[in-house]
Design an enzyme around this catalytic site. Structure first.
Site, mmCIF file in Angstrom:
data_model
loop_
_atom_site.group_PDB
_atom_site.id
_atom_site.type_symbol
_atom_site.label_atom_id
_atom_site.label_comp_id
_atom_site.label_asym_id
_atom_site.label_seq_id
_atom_site.Cartn_x
_atom_site.Cartn_y
_atom_site.Cartn_z
ATOM 1 N N ASP A 213 115.995 -3.076 123.674
ATOM 2 C CA ASP A 213 116.527 -3.153 122.312
ATOM 3 C C ASP A 213 115.466 -2.745 121.304
ATOM 4 O OD1 ASP A 213 119.286 -4.209 122.508
ATOM 5 O OD2 ASP A 213 118.305 -5.879 123.522
ATOM 6 N N HIS B 191 118.357 1.262 123.539
ATOM 7 C CA HIS B 191 119.368 1.114 122.486
ATOM 8 C C HIS B 191 118.667 1.130 121.139
ATOM 9 C CE1 HIS B 191 122.526 -1.741 120.478
ATOM 10 N NE2 HIS B 191 122.573 -0.521 119.985
ATOM 11 N N HIS C 195 117.606 -2.901 129.870
ATOM 12 C CA HIS C 195 118.086 -2.598 128.527
ATOM 13 C C HIS C 195 116.987 -2.916 127.511
ATOM 14 C CE1 HIS C 195 121.335 -1.813 125.637
ATOM 15 N NE2 HIS C 195 120.832 -2.798 124.919
ATOM 16 N N MET D 189 114.610 -2.101 117.493
ATOM 17 C CA MET D 189 115.072 -2.432 116.137
ATOM 18 C C MET D 189 113.956 -2.138 115.139
ATOM 19 S SD MET D 189 116.871 -6.110 116.950
ATOM 20 C CE MET D 189 117.676 -6.414 118.526
ATOM 21 N N ASP E 299 127.624 -5.015 124.935
ATOM 22 C CA ASP E 299 126.378 -5.711 124.632
ATOM 23 C C ASP E 299 126.641 -6.759 123.566
ATOM 24 O OD1 ASP E 299 123.816 -6.525 124.013
ATOM 25 O OD2 ASP E 299 123.116 -4.574 123.308
ATOM 26 N N GLY E 300 126.360 -8.024 123.921
ATOM 27 C CA GLY E 300 126.479 -9.096 122.943
ATOM 28 C C GLY E 300 127.285 -10.273 123.454
ATOM 29 N N GLY E 301 126.596 -11.372 123.743
ATOM 30 C CA GLY E 301 127.289 -12.594 124.145
ATOM 31 C C GLY E 301 127.900 -12.559 125.525
ATOM 32 N N GLY F 49 121.371 -13.661 121.516
ATOM 33 C CA GLY F 49 121.886 -15.021 121.543
ATOM 34 C C GLY F 49 123.116 -15.276 120.693
ATOM 35 N N MET G 121 118.585 0.748 117.516
ATOM 36 C CA MET G 121 119.197 0.185 116.308
ATOM 37 C C MET G 121 118.273 0.514 115.148
ATOM 38 S SD MET G 121 120.474 -3.390 118.025
ATOM 39 C CE MET G 121 119.348 -3.264 119.424
ATOM 40 N N SER H 190 118.857 -7.526 129.253
ATOM 41 C CA SER H 190 118.218 -7.187 127.983
ATOM 42 C C SER H 190 116.806 -7.755 127.967
ATOM 43 C CB SER H 190 119.017 -7.754 126.815
ATOM 44 O OG SER H 190 118.307 -7.561 125.608
ATOM 45 N N MET I 188 129.526 -2.625 120.861
ATOM 46 C CA MET I 188 128.839 -3.862 120.505
ATOM 47 C C MET I 188 129.855 -5.001 120.380
ATOM 48 S SD MET I 188 125.618 -3.258 120.408
ATOM 49 C CE MET I 188 125.074 -4.814 119.667
ATOM 50 N N GLY J 224 121.248 -6.697 116.094
ATOM 51 C CA GLY J 224 120.092 -7.178 115.354
ATOM 52 C C GLY J 224 119.404 -8.390 115.942
ATOM 53 N N PHE J 225 120.164 -9.245 116.624
ATOM 54 C CA PHE J 225 119.571 -10.455 117.181
ATOM 55 C C PHE J 225 120.222 -10.802 118.511
ATOM 56 C CE2 PHE J 225 118.754 -10.844 112.654
ATOM 57 C CZ PHE J 225 117.436 -11.279 112.620
ATOM 58 N N GLY K 152 121.344 -10.840 128.028
ATOM 59 C CA GLY K 152 119.975 -11.283 127.815
ATOM 60 C C GLY K 152 119.809 -12.757 128.086
ATOM 61 N N THR K 153 120.250 -13.573 127.138
ATOM 62 C CA THR K 153 120.122 -15.021 127.253
ATOM 63 C C THR K 153 120.771 -15.553 128.526
ATOM 64 O OG1 THR K 153 120.168 -15.177 124.844
ATOM 65 C CG2 THR K 153 120.537 -17.210 126.072
#
Length: 223
Positions: free
Chosen positions: A37, A68, A35, A39, A173-175, A147, A70, A10, A139, A144-145, A195-196
């Site tokens: 993002d 993506h 990826h 927004m 996607d996410g965590g 991390g 959003m 990401s 998701m 939206g954010f 990402g992170t």
């Protein structure tokens, strides 16, 4: 055909001042997708990038840009993102009243079409559209954010989709990171956004390799 691993760092977690260099670094480390993002500050409470950034990055890379969206009114941006050089345009089912028509519009513009669902959206809304889609994004955090913590209960949607559609590209996607990846891939996810976990690691290349190995072990080689 068995679903192949596609690792998608990401770019929201990258150094935007060095975006072209960061993109090259990720591809050199073995990433399959980048990826992006997008927004709008309306559909989600954050504001990130738009077509000008995609256009600028496209001048420096031929990588697959997994965009993506959003955003509210995703129909509005199809032409702009196609012109900017997006490879895949993924919109949220919650943001449109005509998902089928939007998929047609995306394909007509020369992009692949993806559909994303938020954590509280039931996965069965995807079923009537799968045959037209190139990818489905589940998701595993609220969009939206970056991390956020991985929401394990969302992987059941992945499991349901994989059982019904064994060849579908299913993105999560996410965590996602080394500590959570097996939970997602054991359910059948093969397109992994992180990402992170990648950009914040001492060795991003090693993290990409760990994510890929998990898909190969739990999805590709079990298909």
């Amino acid at each position: 055909m068995a679903p192949q691993p596609k690792i998608a760092p990401s770019m929201l977690s990258s150094d935007f001042a060095q975006l072209a260099a960061e993109a090259k670094r990720m591809i050199d480390y073995g990433a399959d997708y980048l990826h992006m993002d997008v927004m709008d500050g309306h559909f989600v409470p954050n504001l990130t990038m738009g077509p000008p950034i995609i256009k600028s990055l496209r001048k420096h890379t031929d990588a697959f840009l997994d965009c993506h969206l959003m955003v509210s009114n995703p129909e509005k941006w199809v032409h702009d993102f196609a012109k900017a050089g997006a490879s895949l345009y993924c919109f949220h089912i919650e943001a449109t009243d005509d998902a089928s028509g939007l998929i047609d519009k995306i394909h007509a513009a020369g992009m692949k079409a993806g559909l994303a669902v938020k954590p509280k959206t039931k996965v069965d809304v995807v079923f009537p559209l799968v045959e037209k889609l190139d990818q489905v994004l589940i998701m595993t955090v609220e969009p939206g954010f970056g991390g956020q913590k991985f929401m394990e209960d969302c992987v059941e949607k992945v499991r349901i989709l994989r059982s019904k559609y064994p060849e579908l590209d299913i993105e999560v996607d996410g965590g996602l990171g080394p500590d959570t990846i097996d939970k997602a891939t054991s359910a059948g996810a093969n397109v992994i956004v992180a990402g992170t976990a990648i950009f914040g690691a001492p060795s991003p290349k090693d993290v990409i390799s760990i994510l890929r190995d998990s898909v190969l072990r739990n999805v590709t080689n079990k298909a």
